[in-house]
Design an enzyme around this catalytic site. Structure first.
Site, short mmCIF file in Angstrom:
data_model
loop_
_atom_site.label_atom_id
_atom_site.label_comp_id
_atom_site.label_asym_id
_atom_site.label_seq_id
_atom_site.Cartn_x
_atom_site.Cartn_y
_atom_site.Cartn_z
N ARG A 16 0.82 -1.23 0.00
CA ARG A 16 0.00 0.00 0.00
C ARG A 16 0.85 1.28 0.00
O ARG A 16 0.51 2.28 0.62
CB ARG A 16 -0.96 0.00 1.19
CG ARG A 16 -2.03 -1.06 1.11
CD ARG A 16 -2.97 -0.98 2.29
NE ARG A 16 -2.27 -1.24 3.55
CZ ARG A 16 -2.71 -0.90 4.75
NH1 ARG A 16 -3.85 -0.25 4.86
NH2 ARG A 16 -2.03 -1.19 5.84
N LEU A 18 1.26 3.41 -2.36
CA LEU A 18 0.57 4.56 -2.96
C LEU A 18 -0.40 5.17 -1.96
O LEU A 18 -0.50 6.40 -1.85
CB LEU A 18 -0.16 4.14 -4.24
CG LEU A 18 -0.89 5.26 -4.98
CD1 LEU A 18 0.08 6.36 -5.39
CD2 LEU A 18 -1.64 4.73 -6.19
N LYS A 109 -20.24 2.83 -7.71
CA LYS A 109 -19.58 1.54 -7.90
C LYS A 109 -19.30 1.26 -9.37
O LYS A 109 -20.11 1.56 -10.25
CB LYS A 109 -20.45 0.42 -7.32
CG LYS A 109 -20.64 0.49 -5.81
CD LYS A 109 -19.37 0.15 -5.07
CE LYS A 109 -19.53 0.27 -3.57
NZ LYS A 109 -20.37 -0.76 -2.97
N ASN A 114 -16.57 -3.82 -5.91
CA ASN A 114 -16.45 -2.91 -4.77
C ASN A 114 -15.49 -1.76 -5.07
O ASN A 114 -15.12 -1.01 -4.19
CB ASN A 114 -15.97 -3.67 -3.53
CG ASN A 114 -16.01 -2.80 -2.28
OD1 ASN A 114 -16.83 -1.92 -2.15
ND2 ASN A 114 -15.10 -3.04 -1.36
N HIS A 695 -17.24 11.45 2.23
CA HIS A 695 -16.06 11.07 1.46
C HIS A 695 -15.19 12.28 1.09
O HIS A 695 -14.18 12.14 0.43
CB HIS A 695 -16.47 10.32 0.20
CG HIS A 695 -17.15 9.02 0.51
ND1 HIS A 695 -18.52 8.93 0.64
CD2 HIS A 695 -16.66 7.78 0.75
CE1 HIS A 695 -18.84 7.68 0.94
NE2 HIS A 695 -17.73 6.97 1.02
N CYS A 727 -22.60 8.26 5.25
CA CYS A 727 -22.04 6.93 5.49
C CYS A 727 -21.28 6.97 6.81
O CYS A 727 -21.33 7.97 7.54
CB CYS A 727 -21.12 6.54 4.32
SG CYS A 727 -20.79 4.77 4.19
#
Length: 754
Positions: A16, A18, A109, A114, A695, A727
């Site tokens: 991970r 990036l 999506k 996902n 987000h 969310c």
């Protein structure tokens, strides 16, 4: 001759890298130069892995700092007006994440995965201005390292089909303009080499919507194939069959056609037509969406079947889709049960599978390394077929003897009982469940997992976090509280860790969007719940407040869709097993005095088949399993559910059939348009539309949320609405969450009193 290819490769990095540099860049901890340096290192490593495995056709321009659709928006210069005053990476990231003055672009999506993409925004006055710098630079970067690549592009038809118009106009009114930009791009690409492959991703044609767009194929690709004779175009599809599109593609001068033979087995029906054409087939024969080892001998049989149908014509084999959708490599997996690990194949390992199959199909000798992998593959296939880890007779018998499938009381009677028992007022406020996962919190969990701190110390820290969450919610004035989920790493992994039949990787991360990664658990066998999973923590949180504390669970369909699921049993049967785990947990929560229980089905829509012919079967098992999972709840217990980034217009009746008492949904980036669908069908249950976008790091002002709530009230009555963020808040920081929720509650007070 059978060549090997890769549709696209993961970009987040094998550890991970990036993700980490992106988040440091966004927080101002590193400069742009370091971000670019990490990107350069990752691309070089990714190309080297593919080259070393012996892959013939490798991609460039499959790398992205955030999302390939966003890259295409940027390359085409179709920038929403609110971002026009910005430039470069500042503009690019503002489009994805928003900033203080501009809301981020909508995200949804990518087909039934996902992964999330940024939705292009277009209107009548949109203009296009090509910026090919990244595309050209990446090709030259790979070439300088001795790797001649095909260039990956999002196809123009898919781009427009996935776009939204902000003024009610038709996105396809811009087809000629966008084609002019693509033609300009191909002219630039044609200067790079004597001969060059360009892959146009057109997955829209594996959907029913795409079937209505097939008339555009000749118009578009006749133009694009005429730009430069040295540019060979591949029309790439994946995730399902594209039979209707094949007929039109074969009428053009396309060089290659990519079809998925794993999730689109019907594509075999097109082989005779391809055999009679000049088009080269790129056959997706390795599952690019799951982690189980391919049985190489069975794949060889499939390759021979395809070859026979093509009359011995040359073709290429590769993954069913981009390897973006599976973890990077097994190299760092040191704790997995060796038997289970032997059944797995992540991205790098799939490269070897593809190369070995191509070598054997061409009747060539395997290298020593390949021969070793091939022998292990055969042993793995035998082990998985006979392993006692997989089958549990008690679970099978419980599913077989099921007699209760839904709640005893209808919604109209339940809601009256609940309103009297719970006594919440108009426009009740709550959150979706999680609060920020701080670095300190992650350190506590990691230290406990590694045995560096005692159970007592771990629990004390978790309780302290819950205490803070409860106090904050009471202070800010929320009506229904949550415990914040500090003990949970991921909404699926947390439950999987407590369910028999699951295994877990250490480094099996998959990109969801931007820097957001998930680590799907590995559902390898029959599943059951040995003991309660959430009761202790929820009960503790409830003991700290007189307000209602929601129990937080993940639903069976989401657990299924966000896991890497065994492929030796029907998914519908696996979902029933998971539903019984949640059934038992709800019964225990209710017995512990928890009055509201949220069963998140964030991935309910994600699991939908892309073809209408397959939808009824999915809807039946998905709805049945949700209803089964909550059927242990009495009428007085209120069941909430939550769904993310879903287009609900085509499944609203299915959502209604789920029979949840309250549903919360993500709507902040789409205004009240989504809510109108609920009104149009006379949806009876209560709804919590998100009033601000979690987000994005921006903090919404009170007036902004007041306007959002009033827009919602234009659609549904106040008695039917709950007020909440879009969310969960785990990815946000406390200095964003505190003012945002304070402003949300203040906005509700203003609306209630107006």
């Amino acid at each position: 001759m059978i060549k090997s290819y890769i549709t696209g490769f993961a970009r987040i990095g094998e550890q991970r890298e990036l993700k980490k540099v992106l988040e440091n860049y966004w927080s101002g901890k590193v400069e742009k130069s370091e971000l670019l340096a990490v990107a350069t290192e990752l691309k070089a490593r990714h190309w080297a892995y593919q080259k070393d495995a012996g892959i013939d056709i490798i991609s460039s321009n499959d790398f992205s700092f955030y999302d390939l659709i966003l890259d295409t928006i940027f390359a085409l210069g179709v920038i929403p007006f609110r971002f026009k005053n910005l430039n470069g990476l500042e503009q690019y990231f503002a489009m994805a994440r928003g900033n203080k003055s501009a809301v981020a672009m909508e995200m949804t999506k990518w087909f039934n995965t996902n992964y999330h993409y940024i939705v292009p925004e277009i209107n009548k006055t949109s203009t296009f201005k090509l910026n090919a710098e990244k595309i050209i630079a990446e090709y030259n970067e790979a070439k300088s390292q001795g790797v001649k690549t095909k260039i990956n592009l999002i196809g123009p038809i898919t781009f427009l089909a996935l776009s939204k118009t902000t003024d009610g106009s038709c996105a396809f009114c811009h087809l000629d303009e966008i084609l002019a930009s693509y033609e300009e791009l191909l002219k630039e690409i044609s200067k790079l080499d004597d001969e060059i492959l360009v892959q146009f991703d057109e997955p829209i044609f594996v959907t029913d919507k795409g079937d209505k767009l097939t008339s555009e194929i000749s118009k578009v690709y006749d133009r694009l194939t005429s730009v430069a004779s040295n540019v060979k175009i591949i029309f790439m599809t994946y995730f399902e069959h594209a039979l209707k599109a094949v007929d039109e593609v074969l009428k053009t001068k396309i060089y290659g056609l990519g079809l998925d033979f794993i999730h689109g087995e019907k594509n075999k029906e097109a082989l005779a037509k391809i055999a009679a054409s000049n088009v080269v087939l790129l056959a997706g024969i390795i599952d690019g969406r799951n982690v189980w080892k391919s049985d190489i001998d069975k794949k060889l049989a499939l390759v021979k079947e395809i070859s026979s149908a093509l009359g011995g014509k040359d073709f290429a084999i590769g993954p069913s889709c981009s390897l973006l959708h599976v973890p990077y490599t097994l190299k760092y997996e040191e704790k997995l049960n060796p038997e289970i690990k032997s059944w797995l194949s992540f991205g790098v390992e799939k490269l070897d599978e593809i190369a070995i199959i191509a070598t054997l199909a061409n009747n060539k000798e395997l290298s020593a390394k390949q021969a070793e992998i091939y022998a292990a593959n055969k042993a793995s296939a035998n082990s998985r077929a006979t392993s006692k880890l997989i089958h549990d007779e008690a679970v099978a018998n419980r599913v077989k003897n099921l007699s209760k499938f839904e709640r005893d009381t209808v919604y109209e009677k339940r809601i009256k009982i609940q309103k009297e028992a719970l006594n919440y007022g108009i426009l009740p406020t709550t959150t979706i469940g999680s609060f920020p996962q701080t670095p300190e919190l992650r350190q506590v969990r990691n230290a406990f997992k590694k045995g560096l701190i005692s159970k007592e110390a771990y629990e004390a820290d978790i309780k302290a976090y819950i205490d803070d969450c409860v106090k904050f919610q009471e202070d800010v004035g929320l009506d229904v509280l949550v415990h914040g989920e500090p003990e949970r790493n991921d909404m699926v992994e947390y439950f999987g860790e407590q369910i028999k039949g699951y295994a877990f990787s250490q480094n099996g991360w998959v990109q969801s969007y931007g820097s957001r990664c998930v680590k799907p658990p590995l559902l390898f066998g029959d599943v059951s719940r040995p003991k309660p999973m959430t009761v202790d923590w929820i009960s503790y949180a409830q003991s700290k407040t007189k307000k209602i504390m929601k129990g937080m669970l993940t639903g069976p369909v989401t657990i299924l869709n966000w896991s890497f699921v065994r492929d030796d049993k029907p998914r519908s049967e696996i979902a029933k097993q998971l539903a019984l785990c949640i059934y038992d947990e709800i019964a225990d929560l209710e017995n512990a005095g928890i009055k509201i229980i949220q069963v998140d089905e964030a991935a309910f829509k994600e699991g939908y088949p892309l073809r209408a012919e397959n939808i009824p079967a999915y809807e039946k098992f998905a709805v049945d399993c949700f209803k089964l999972s909550v059927s242990s709840a009495s009428a007085k217990t209120q069941i909430h559910t939550h769904m993310c980034y879903s287009e609900f217009n085509d499944i609203i009746k299915t959502i209604e059939a789920m029979d949840a008492d309250v549903i919360s949904i993500e709507t902040a980036r789409s205004g009240n348009e989504l809510l109108k669908i609920f009104k149009s069908v006379g949806y009876k249950q209560e709804v919590g539309p998100g009033v601000y976008d979690i987000h994005s790091p921006r903090v919404p002002e009170v007036d902004e949320i007041v306007g959002q709530i009033r827009a919602l009230l234009e659609v549904l009555p106040k008695e039917q609405l709950w007020i909440n963020p879009d969310c969960g808040l785990k990815t946000r920081k406390w200095d964003e969450v505190r003012p945002s929720l304070k402003n949300m509650v203040e906005a509700v007070k203003i609306v209630r009193n107006s």
